[in-house]
Write a protein that holds these residues in place. Structure first.
Motif, short mmCIF file in Angstrom:
data_model
loop_
_atom_site.label_atom_id
_atom_site.label_comp_id
_atom_site.label_asym_id
_atom_site.label_seq_id
_atom_site.Cartn_x
_atom_site.Cartn_y
_atom_site.Cartn_z
N THR A 298 0.86 -1.17 -0.12
CA THR A 298 -0.10 0.02 -0.13
C THR A 298 0.97 1.33 -0.12
OG1 THR A 298 -1.88 -1.17 1.09
CG2 THR A 298 -1.77 1.42 1.21
N ILE A 299 0.76 2.13 -1.19
CA ILE A 299 1.63 3.28 -1.18
C ILE A 299 0.54 4.34 -1.38
CG2 ILE A 299 3.61 2.21 -1.62
CD1 ILE A 299 3.16 3.17 -4.73
N ILE A 300 0.96 5.71 -1.24
CA ILE A 300 0.40 7.00 -1.66
C ILE A 300 1.28 7.33 -3.04
CG2 ILE A 300 -0.24 9.31 -1.25
CD1 ILE A 300 -0.77 8.60 1.56
N VAL A 301 0.32 7.69 -3.91
CA VAL A 301 1.01 8.04 -5.26
C VAL A 301 0.19 9.35 -5.80
CG1 VAL A 301 1.77 5.77 -5.85
CG2 VAL A 301 -0.56 6.61 -6.44
N GLY A 302 1.14 10.14 -6.69
CA GLY A 302 0.45 11.33 -7.12
C GLY A 302 -0.14 11.00 -8.73
N LEU A 303 -1.17 11.37 -8.84
CA LEU A 303 -2.04 11.18 -10.29
C LEU A 303 -1.09 11.67 -11.44
CD1 LEU A 303 -5.60 11.98 -9.11
CD2 LEU A 303 -4.60 9.58 -9.69
N LYS A 304 -0.47 12.78 -11.28
CA LYS A 304 0.42 13.19 -12.41
C LYS A 304 1.26 11.99 -12.76
CE LYS A 304 -0.49 18.05 -11.54
NZ LYS A 304 -0.07 19.09 -11.16
N ASN A 305 1.94 11.15 -12.04
CA ASN A 305 2.79 10.25 -12.47
C ASN A 305 2.08 9.08 -13.39
OD1 ASN A 305 4.73 11.41 -10.72
ND2 ASN A 305 4.14 10.34 -8.93
N HIS A 306 0.92 8.82 -13.51
CA HIS A 306 0.39 7.92 -14.21
C HIS A 306 0.35 6.55 -13.60
CE1 HIS A 306 -0.24 11.31 -16.99
NE2 HIS A 306 0.63 11.64 -17.02
N HIS A 307 1.41 6.30 -13.06
CA HIS A 307 1.49 4.68 -12.75
C HIS A 307 2.71 4.73 -11.66
CE1 HIS A 307 5.16 3.77 -15.00
NE2 HIS A 307 4.60 4.45 -16.03
N PRO A 308 2.77 3.75 -10.53
CA PRO A 308 3.66 3.53 -9.80
C PRO A 308 4.95 3.04 -10.53
CG PRO A 308 2.28 1.71 -9.65
CD PRO A 308 1.67 2.91 -10.79
N PRO A 309 5.98 2.96 -9.74
CA PRO A 309 7.22 2.37 -10.22
C PRO A 309 7.06 1.01 -10.63
CG PRO A 309 7.89 3.62 -8.24
CD PRO A 309 6.38 3.75 -8.53
N VAL A 310 7.15 0.11 -11.56
CA VAL A 310 6.92 -1.03 -11.75
C VAL A 310 8.35 -1.61 -12.58
CG1 VAL A 310 4.66 -0.73 -12.11
CG2 VAL A 310 5.90 -0.20 -13.97
#
Length: 259
Positions: A247-259
């Motif tokens: 579970t993490i908090i991310v910014g919508l502007k990043n479009h996706h998490p580190p994968v």
């Protein structure tokens, strides 16, 4: 005194090797999780014709274009040869379901009762419709509700993607996405409480059994994998790089998490 020394040396060397092997097997199993079979094999050694299983259809409400009025989104699953609504599964094994989905060139889409809002074509095309659909509320502060959906892929993998869509400039676009395990989502009912129209003179009423009613209840109380965490920020429960759930908090502007 030293008579048992060779035996002890062999025994000490044995335990580390066993522990190492079990770790490798666990990692291999975690990385290659597959979908369970949804139906039971038909009786009679394949002589009995598989029974049609309609499959669940999602319906959600919300203000998706931000005009202050409520719209309805409905999932549809079509036979590509007839271009008519069709059953998703059969009362056979999962391999048979995949074969029939591809043989019928089945496709699925999400349509709005407001004809001015374009439909969403569910991708990839080799699928059994939706595994999940939810109104996520206004995540980006533009006045319209965002939705999330997960494709029920016609494959054996438990790897999947959770897509968040927003309606912008008269078309649906991906606002954010992240990888998930399919087991993070609730199991779907086989039919739900629905009345199905199959043409002008064909209407089928589908009544849920006890199991379906239980699954339908669990689906309704499931909160999804996304939660708003601030301006243009969301909290997600995703499949992280070390093949676990996180579970993490991310910014919508990043479009996706580190994968």
């Amino acid at each position: 005194m030293y008579r048992n020394l060779p035996f002890l040396i062999v025994l000490i060397g044995f335990f580390p090797s066993c522990n190492h092997a079990s770790v490798n097997v666990d990692k291999r199993n975690a990385a290659n999780q597959i979908k369970p079979q949804r139906q039971v094999n038909p009786k009679g050694g394949g002589q009995e014709k598989p029974r049609l299983v309609w499959g669940y259809r999602f319906v959600i409400n919300g203000d998706f274009d931000g005009d202050g009025r409520q719209e309805k989104l409905t999932e549809h699953y079509f036979n590509g040869l007839t271009n008519k609504e069709t059953n998703k599964f059969y009362n056979g094994d999962y391999d048979y379901d995949i074969k029939m989905a591809n043989g019928k060139r089945s496709y699925s889409f999400i349509v709005c009762d407001n004809e001015l809002i374009r439909r969403i074509d569910v991708v990839p095309v080799g699928n059994f419709g939706l595994l999940y659909l939810k109104n996520e509320g206004d995540l980006n502060g533009d006045g319209g509700d965002e939705i999330s959906y997960v494709t029920n892929k016609a494959d054996w993998s438990s790897f999947n993607e959770y897509k968040i869509m927003t309606y912008k400039n008269r078309k649906w676009v991906v606002l954010y996405w992240f990888p998930i395990w399919e087991w993070q989502l609730p199991e779907l009912p086989r039919v739900g409480n629905q009345t199905v129209a199959l043409g002008s003179n064909q209407v089928i009423a589908l009544n849920s059994d006890t199991t379906d009613k239980k699954l339908l209840k669990e689906l309704k109380v499931f909160n999804g994998l996304v939660k708003k965490a601030g301006k243009n920020k969301i909290q997600i429960i995703y499949r992280s790089k070390d093949i676990s759930q996180d579970t993490i908090i991310v910014g919508l502007k990043n479009h996706h998490p580190p994968v």
